[in-house]
Design an enzyme around this catalytic site. Sequence first.
Site, PDB file in Angstrom:
ATOM      1  CE  LYS A  45      -3.743   2.019   2.420  1.00 38.62           C
ATOM      2  NZ  LYS A  45      -4.242   2.456   1.107  1.00 38.62           N
ATOM      3  CB  CYS A 130       0.224  11.665  -4.402  1.00 43.91           C
ATOM      4  SG  CYS A 130       0.837  10.003  -4.213  1.00 43.91           S
ATOM      5  CE  LYS A 165      -0.484   2.199  -9.950  1.00 44.48           C
ATOM      6  NZ  LYS A 165      -0.983   1.406  -8.817  1.00 44.48           N
ATOM      7  CG  ASN A 192      -3.064   5.085  -9.710  1.00 37.89           C
ATOM      8  OD1 ASN A 192      -4.107   4.686  -9.205  1.00 37.89           O
ATOM      9  ND2 ASN A 192      -2.001   5.382  -9.002  1.00 37.89           N
ATOM     10  CB  THR A 193      -7.930   4.467 -10.428  1.00 36.71           C
ATOM     11  OG1 THR A 193      -7.440   5.555  -9.652  1.00 36.71           O
ATOM     12  CG2 THR A 193      -7.733   3.179  -9.675  1.00 36.71           C
ATOM     13  N   GLY A 244      -7.639  -3.915 -14.481  1.00 38.17           N
ATOM     14  CA  GLY A 244      -8.723  -4.831 -14.805  1.00 38.17           C
ATOM     15  C   GLY A 244      -8.333  -6.268 -15.048  1.00 38.17           C
ATOM     16  N   GLY A 265      -5.039  -5.990  -9.310  1.00 39.84           N
ATOM     17  CA  GLY A 265      -5.562  -5.072  -8.298  1.00 39.84           C
ATOM     18  C   GLY A 265      -6.893  -5.516  -7.733  1.00 39.84           C
ATOM     19  CB  THR A 266     -10.293  -4.278  -8.547  1.00 36.24           C
ATOM     20  OG1 THR A 266      -9.860  -2.908  -8.553  1.00 36.24           O
ATOM     21  CG2 THR A 266     -11.704  -4.352  -8.015  1.00 36.24           C
TER      22      THR A 266
END
Lengths: 303, 265
Positions: A45, A130, A165, A192-193, A244, A265-266
Amino acid sequence: MTDLSVDLGFLRLKNPVLTASGTFGYGVEFTPFVDLNKLGGFVVKGLYFHPRLGNPPPRLVETASGLINAIGLQGIGVKRFSEEILPRLKNYETALIVNVCGEDDEEYAAVVEYLDKQDGIAAYELNISCPNTKRDGRCPALSPETTYAVVDLVKKTSVRPIITKLSPNVTDIVEIALAAQEGGSDGIALANTYLAMAVDVEKRSPKLANVFGGLSGPAIKPLTLRMVFQVAQKVQIPIIGIGGIVSGNDALEYMIAGASAIEVGTANFVDPETTTKIIQDLEIHCRKAGIQSIEQIIGTLKV
Amino acid sequence: MHKEPKAPIIHKKTWGDYCLLGFQAERLAAEAQPGQFIMARPSDSLHPLLRRPISIHSVLDDSIEIYFQQTGIGTTLLGQKEKGDFLDIIGPLGKGFHLESSLQGKSVAIIGGGRGIAPLYFLAHRMRNLGAFPRIYYGGRTINDIPLRQKFEEEDFEILLSTDDGSFGFKGLVTALFQKSLQEFSPFRIFTCGPEAMMAKIAQIAHDKDISSEFSLEAIMGCGFGACWGCVRKLRKENEEEWSKICEEGPVFQGDQIIWEKEEL
Ligand SMILES: Cc1cc2nc3c(=O)[nH]c(=O)nc-3n(C[C@H](O)[C@H](O)[C@H](O)COP(=O)(O)OP(=O)(O)OC[C@H]3O[C@@H](n4cnc5c(N)ncnc54)[C@H](O)[C@@H]3O)c2cc1C
Ligand SMILES: Cc1cc2nc3c(=O)[nH]c(=O)nc-3n(C[C@H](O)[C@H](O)[C@H](O)COP(=O)(O)O)c2cc1C
Ligand code: FES
């Protein structure tokens, strides 16, 4: 036997399957489900220098084959991470990658400087998505100049390899990737998202307390896949594909498009054993297709 | 905690949009404590994506029951499963109600609103085994929202019922029924699960009467086992500023730890 190992140049992985930051806790949460030693590696994390509170709830909303999160990078900070978590992770024979965050360029450098003194870390993944307090909340990932600046600063002192990233929320991903390479990044993690939101119709209010969040999960796979392919055409450093991925087939799509490794990830929430299954799927695919080393399929898309 | 990808469903019962599913899960049944929950996958497809948190309703030898209301896509799909189908679950998760030997010989109040009764049936049984005297308060909007009343009655639990519309039992909220009963009843501890507003009211009563209390909270959960930090809430603790994970530290909390929503405003 198929050789699943991949050589990123700066790091050799026993297989191309890693876990994505923020979806695998600090690794220890997954030990009931996954033998961490079997993974190519795992990314913990996101860490700021100091502990961080994160956003108020609700922090999650499920959408069609996707998840929007606004966790706000809640975390324990480098000191507690080094004292409480690292000792528990040291004995695993897999690459431990730390996702590094910062509110400004100097914080990224400070996190890396602190972690450089700790053992057991294979590389850093710079999360340049960030919000940056000194730039009106804009994150470094949004322009080539700011991307270059933070990568260059961190790379100057880091004793370990840097994977940058990137954020997919940009017009031209290739120019950002090139800026990271120019700054000295050893690899690119893509991506990233996607900035997203959801509305509660009854209340006419956003479903997330933070209004916006980041979309992840199967819904984003085709979008990020496109970027990986485009970036792979232009950069020389290895790419880690993220977005994904739920199956071996998804992982293979990314690798054929040009990724040397992938992060899950998810999917870890949906099925915490996903990474193990993907490794098995890759093995089966290679055996059936008569591929001796999985590296043979990287960037082999025929257009 | 472990994953049980193919737990066979062995029985099913429905009452309107409420559904009770029993399934075999030996290890889970051996470990489960009242107040703990499972994460159940609604379908094998990628939509809906996430697992749904559901409390453990009862444990019988090597099987588990869950009781849920079909309120959206995930619970509707779970309710479409039939005997012979399989459930993909992770559990038991979280920390449940405190069952200490000091409760022996004591009267306790167990208060459930609507589907909030789910974890309390298991709790009532364990209380009885412990030698405590549970009195159950069970309320719902209408008679259709309290279908488990017969089950409690048949098993000789002391149970008081309420419906908001008066279609069965006391007319009004279960909180009012509970408050009224305190004229003749003084429980040693209160255990509650239900809608947030109902729990907040019970917490107020417990505080005023100086009765210790425990509540099972809900939160939207990404993982259910501490990895996503999605399920947080602010609790009254030493380090007041920190967001706590409901899935890991809870879902059951002491009344004095919880900051109810209206207090925050
Ligand atoms: C620890 C715990 C135990 C629970 N036990 C039970 C139980 O035993 N019986 C029962 O009927 N219900 C229980 N719930 C509530 C249940 O999880 C929700 O009703 C369910 O997730 C709704 O999913 P859906 O797809 O049907 O609804 P949708 O509204 O379509 O769900 C959309 C998303 O929001 C989440 N969500 C929606 N409502 C809730 C809620 N109230 N709590 C948590 N997440 C929610 C869903 O999981 C999903 O991710 C429990 C919740 C928690 C946190
Ligand atoms: C709950 C959650 C938390 C995340 N936290 C981080 C983080 O701390 N640092 C980071 O770089 N990415 C974070 N991400 C992004 C993921 O690492 C990943 O890039 C993204 O989810 C896309 O992959 P996926 O579709 O496989 O989930 C997070 C994603 C989710 C869903
Ligand atoms: S639901 Fe993921 S941390 Fe609680």
